[in-house]
Enzyme design. Structure first.
Site, PDB file in Angstrom:
ATOM      1  CE1 TYR A 134      23.507 -10.606  -0.050  1.00 31.15           C
ATOM      2  CE2 TYR A 134      21.293  -9.767   0.263  1.00 31.15           C
ATOM      3  CZ  TYR A 134      22.627  -9.549   0.010  1.00 31.15           C
ATOM      4  OH  TYR A 134      23.087  -8.279  -0.187  1.00 31.15           O
TER       5      TYR A 134
ATOM      6  CD  GLU B 115       8.457   8.540 -15.757  1.00 33.23           C
ATOM      7  OE1 GLU B 115       7.924   9.106 -16.731  1.00 33.23           O
ATOM      8  OE2 GLU B 115       9.683   8.309 -15.679  1.00 33.23           O
TER       9      GLU B 115
ATOM     10  CG  ASP C  39       9.512  12.591 -16.704  1.00 40.13           C
ATOM     11  OD1 ASP C  39       8.728  13.391 -16.178  1.00 40.13           O
ATOM     12  OD2 ASP C  39      10.487  12.076 -16.105  1.00 40.13           O
TER      13      ASP C  39
END
Lengths: 716, 376
Positions: free
Chosen positions: B109, B208, B260
């Site tokens: 910004y 995870e 996973d």
């Protein structure tokens, strides 16, 4: 049953006679067999003439009336000023249409024949390029009005000062194909010196869109740049389609039939009517492109004696017809055609596409060619960019003999040929390289011919004849190449203008910021700028036009115009002269010397002496072209500006090295890196806008390092 | 400019910042010198792509190789990059002078006020921050740039001594003093900000997904098996990886990674163990070479008969990319990746719930950990 009767009548064999036959059934049938007049036939088959729907009927009516007006004006050398009004009536499904022109008018005795009788006209037997031909058009409108609303048409005509304006109500006796006129009177309110007005009330519907009366007139205006159309629609909105030129197109001339385009029946009829005593005379005088030598060859090929043509039997005529195909006969003359011309098509397109502000317009007029013994000529235009939709299929504006074709686009030679061009290589999208291209473009195809092979009597589409398609394709490809060049130039510019951002904005910032961070002075960037740009940048010309009010300029007469013959073979470049400054500058080819030399030349010393001149009022165009050397080393090269053929060179700063009919050439002396040079030249005798998109070329410099000009491929 | 990064972790903060400033100044000087000598300015840095990572034998992690990219002002993009580098350097100098720091998002910004040099997305500004690290061999913390808190957490029998406001120290036990979401890992886990004490856990399980992390916490896997559970929260942040590495190096805790069973999870493991491609310039500082992949492996999917989803097109592409990724270039990974491609299926960690909520802690983990020699 009706089919049988029609066939009998239309056979041309005259009245069907009830023969004395043995079969009684035929006798019974014969009782029902009677003549059907042409008018009755069309009454039942109105779609043949383009009245299939109320929307189409309105356009057809306007088209037939304006066609007649335009043809009449052209034949009399009058600038057409045509008023088209469409009014609502008490009945929602009926419209009253008035078309009024400033043409030569029609003598009273002919009014009935022209407006109240089918198949009557002056152009049916003449072989020439004209809008109407069969003499069906306007009388069919009168008939259609009579059929659908019961109203008679009202025709008013004045043939000149001192003659009264005659007003008459017009009907058509369908049984006899004869006009019926009522309430003949003088029209006191008529003000024009001459002209014709027709008012018909027909069953029709007014609507917008592509196939609308408005679009029809807009299109008509493009291909008739000399005409003004004023259109008043039923909602009261008035639109003027202004003319862009004051020149009436060259009058088309009538030619004799060419043997290749003549059918056996026609030969028989011509032979019967022949005034000549000998076949050789008949052949040379009644046909075009047949000299006595060719005539003898034809007779010998047909194994015919040089007999009286009236004695020609059907069998002999057949041999003659066959011989036509075997003997080599010259192509028919093509000077009878009147193409619109590249400049005028372009201006017509420009005016009528103003609302989409296109970025590029190009037009091509092909040389005349021949199909089946009929001369024809193709003109093509491309309008590109602006607010035209980029995702949609391109739009095709089709024309035949200056008349827009709005219907039956799919089977038209023009459409078929557009689909046959591989547009991808010219910058339009096209799936698989054939079919309709997609992109922000409008294509224009105009075919002018003494005989346009329409697919039907409604004259909505051109039959796909091989010769015509070939010419259309060549025209499209040539115009497409112009487009391709424009797009390539644009892409190159875009790429280079990105570099402009780089060198003019980012780099100075980078220099400033890095210097500030280190507390050092901002470095000079000019060398780096050239290193990065590495091009000679030529900007688009900035042109100012000045109308030479009341003045005339000397314009070189062109060979084509001087001799009203075939296209001039060799365009001799006249008026070449070396710039006087050039000789003085020799030996010290620096920019300063170049500029000095230029200053010595008086700015407006008039036109160079030319062998043949004519007086012509026109605009003076002052064009400035700025170029910058953004390359590392000094660059010198030759720079060419193509000028319109009709223009005349007035002056230029610096002085060009060569001034030719078609181009000006400067020797640009070595330009130092980041050096700028502005060329200014003035030409007179151009149309307004005529040098806006001049082509520029360079020679003697690597083309890859030039933006804004193409490599010169040699002169004329 | 692109010399192999030296580890400057030992130096103190002020000193490191000065080194960073000098390096940034050097870039500005190079650009300025080029401009004044009419040379098109350019900087070089190692190519930051898969094709340019090599195994560093010494640190046993993957780092950038010798291939260099040139950012040149010859192109508009290159010129913008250089201009932004100037602005960013200037901004960093200002922050160091004023002893302030900004988040990466704030920096994005801030660039709104840089006129031509402003960034068009935070990805652009994040990337330039990393480029600066690569070019200078300093770290973004030295540039006073920090990431957003990402909420990754740790639970286990160990204490952390963290420096809180006013330079006070506070000691927390990562089981007794924290809620069920664990101890939140701060963005700066350097020894001067965070120290470990009484590390009694025997090993680390890096997990995870938040769902599985919460399951193990609820099932008290950490206390029952005396281990530390670290929530990776997807692709782990630098501080999470750094914390794992410190536990591994400083306290000899073996690390296993539990994710996973899909190609993206394999990459999460790779960034923990081998080093991520994006941060290969600091792999020796972030990666834990001895970390082991526990599961879900494609073999697990078969062996445990887990519920599956079909591989998407992107999954297949990612697996194929891994087959040519040097980090996965060994027999075990090739076997597993090819197996997955063959069966065209993937499973989530939580698919283990097929066999009940306790299956993962009672059966799967003990079996796998025993197999890996971590549990007896």
């Amino acid at each position: 049953m009706a089919g049988v009767a029609k066939a009998t009548t239309l056979d041309g064999a005259g009245e069907p006679k009830a023969k004395k036959g043995k079969a009684p059934i035929a006798e019974t049938l014969a009782l029902a067999q009677k003549e059907i007049s042409v008018a009755e036939f069309f009454e039942r088959n109105r779609q043949i003439l383009g009245f299939d729907s109320p929307v189409k009927a309105l356009i057809t009516a306007i088209k037939e009336a304006t066609d007649n007006s335009l043809d009449a004006c052209e034949e009399s050398g009058i600038l057409p000023d045509i008023l088209i009004e469409v009014h609502k009536t008490a009945h929602a499904d009926e419209l009253r249409i008035c078309v009024e022109d400033n043409g030569p008018g029609i003598v009273k005795r002919q009014l009935g024949n022209i407006f109240g009788r089918l198949l009557y006209g002056s152009r049916f037997h003449a072989i020439r390029q004209s809008r109407g031909q069969q003499g069906i058009g306007i009388s069919a409108v009168v008939l259609y009005g009579q059929l659908t609303t019961g109203h008679h048409a009202v025709v008013t005509s004045k043939i000149g000062v001192g003659h009264p304006a005659v007003r008459v109500e017009m009907g058509l006796n369908t049984k006899k194909n004869e006009p019926e006129m009522f309430n003949e009177a003088m029209d006191e309110s008529w003000t024009k010196p001459s002209g014709t007005r027709i008012e018909v009330t027909i069953k029709a519907k007014f609507q917008g869109g592509r196939q609308s009366a408005f679009e029809f007139l807009r299109s008509t205006s493009i291909v008739n740049p000399h005409a003004r159309f004023t259109f008043l629609d039923p909602t009261g909105v008035k639109t003027v389609f202004e003319r862009v030129t004051d020149e009436v197109p060259a009058k088309t001339t009538e030619i004799k039939p060419h043997p290749h385009g003549t059918e056996l029946g026609t030969i028989l009829k011509m032979a019967r009517d022949a005034k000549q005593r000998k076949l050789t005379g008949f052949l040379t005088e009644e046909f075009s492109s047949v000299g006595s030598d060719t005539a003898r060859k034809i007779l010998s090929e047909a194994k015919l004696e040089n007999v009286d043509p009236k004695d020609l039997s059907r069998e002999e005529a057949r041999r003659l017809h066959e011989a036509f195909a075997k003997v080599k006969i010259m192509a028919p003359p093509t000077d009878c055609l009147s193409p619109i011309g590249e400049q005028l098509v372009r201006r017509g397109l420009k005016k009528e596409t103003e609302d989409v502000s296109p970025e590029f317009i190009t037009t091509v007029t092909r040389p005349p060619s021949v199909w089946g013994g009929h001369p024809f000529q193709v003109e093509v235009g491309i309008v590109y960019g602006g607010t035209l939709p980029a995702e949609e299929q391109v739009r095709i504006l089709r024309f035949a003999n200056r008349v827009p074709l709005l219907y039956q686009g799919g089977g038209c030679a023009s459409t078929v040929t557009v689909q046959d061009v591989d547009w991808r290589r010219y910058g339009l999208d096209q799936r698989g390289g054939n079919g309709m291209p997609t992109g922000p473009a409008i294509l224009l195809v105009h075919v002018a011919s003494t005989k346009v092979p329409f697919t039907s009597e409604a004259k909505e589409a051109i039959a796909p004849m091989e010769e015509i398609q070939k010419e259309v394709k060549l025209g499209l490809q040539e115009a497409a190449r112009h487009l391709g060049r424009h797009l390539a130039k644009k892409a190159k510019r875009a790429k280079v203008s990105e570099k402009f951002t780089l060198v003019n904005k980012i780099l100075p910032e980078l220099a400033k910021k890095s210097a500030a961070m280190l507390g050092k002075p901002t470095p000079d960037l000019s060398t780096i700028v050239c290193k990065i740009m590495d091009v000679v940048w030529i900007e688009d010309p900035i042109v100012a036009y000045e109308k030479l009010e009341g003045q005339t300029v000397m314009v070189r007469k062109k060979a084509e115009k001087a001799e009203a013959g075939a296209p001039a073979p060799g365009k001799e470049a006249k008026g070449e002269k070396d710039a006087k400054g050039d000789k003085k500058a020799k030996g010290k080819a620096t920019l300063e010397a170049f500029a000095e030399a230029a200053l010595e030349t008086a700015p407006a010393d008039g036109a160079p002496a030319a062998p043949e001149v004519q007086q012509k009022p026109a605009h003076l165009a002052k064009s400035t072209i700025t170029m910058t050397n953004y390359m590392m080393g000094s660059k010198k090269f030759r720079f060419f500006v193509v000028v319109p053929e009709t223009s005349v060179f007035v002056s230029a700063t610096p002085e060009p090295k060569t001034v030719k009919d078609r181009y000006l050439m400067w020797e640009i002396p070595a330009m130092k890196p980041t050096e700028k040079l502005a060329l200014t030249y003035q030409v007179a005798g151009v149309e307004k806008g005529g040098v806006d998109d001049v082509e520029t070329f360079v020679e003697g410099i690597n083309e890859l390092h030039v933006v804004g000009a193409d490599p010169w491929r040699g002169g004329e | 400019m692109a010399a192999a990064p030296k580890t400057k972790r030992s130096a103190d903060k002020a000193e490191r910042e000065q080194v960073a400033l000098k390096s940034l100044q050097a870039i500005a000087t190079q650009v300025y010198t080029h401009l004044s000598k009419a040379v098109i300015p350019e900087v070089q840095l190692p190519s930051r792509n898969k094709g340019n990572i090599v195994f560093d034998e010494k640190h046993r992690v993957w780092k950038y190789g010798a291939e260099m990219t040139t950012r040149s002002a010859k192109s508009v993009d290159g010129a913008y990059m250089l201009l932004r580098t100037m602005y960013l350097s200037d901004f960093i100098k200002e922050m160091i002078d004023q002893n302030k720091s900004s988040t990466l998002r704030e920096m994005y910004y801030i660039s709104e006020g840089w006129d031509l040099a402003k960034f068009h997305s935070q990805d652009e500004s994040d990337l330039l921050g990393e480029d600066l690290e690569v070019m200078t061999t300093s770290m973004r913390e030295d540039f006073k740039l920090r990431p957003e808190e990402n909420g990754a957490a740790i639970v286990g029998d160990l204490k952390v001594v963290e420096t809180i406001r006013n330079n006070q120290k506070r000691t927390l036990h990562c089981q007794d003093d924290v809620g069920e979401t664990g101890y939140h890992i701060p963005y700066n886990v350097e020894p001067d900000r965070l120290a470990f004490k009484d590390v009694k856990a025997d090993f680390v399980v890096a997990i995870e997904t938040g769902g599985m992390f919460a399951r193990l916490v609820e099932n008290e896997f950490d206390t029952k098996n005396n281990c530390a559970l670290v929530h990776l929260k997807g692709q782990p942040a630098r501080c999470t990886r750094r914390l794992i590495k410190r536990l591994n190096e400083e306290h000899d805790l073996p690390v296993v990674v539990f994710t996973d069973g899909d190609p993206w999870s394999f990459r999460i493991f790779a960034s923990v163990a081998y080093g991520a491609i994006k941060t290969a310039h600091i792999s020796e500082y972030l990666a834990t070479p001895t970390a082991q992949f526990m599961g879900i492996t494609p073999s697990d999917i078969v062996n445990y008969d887990l519920p599956t989803d079909k591989l998407s097109e992107q999954d297949v592409d990612a697996l194929k990319a891994e087959l040519v990724d040097p980090r996965f270039d060994d027999d075990w990974w090739r076997g597993e990746i090819n197996l997955q491609l063959e069966m065209n299926k993937k499973s989530e960690q939580q698919a283990l719930a097929k066999y009940g909520l306790n299956f993962v802690t009672d059966t799967y983990l003990p079996e796998k950990l025993t197999e890996m020699g971590i549990l007896k």
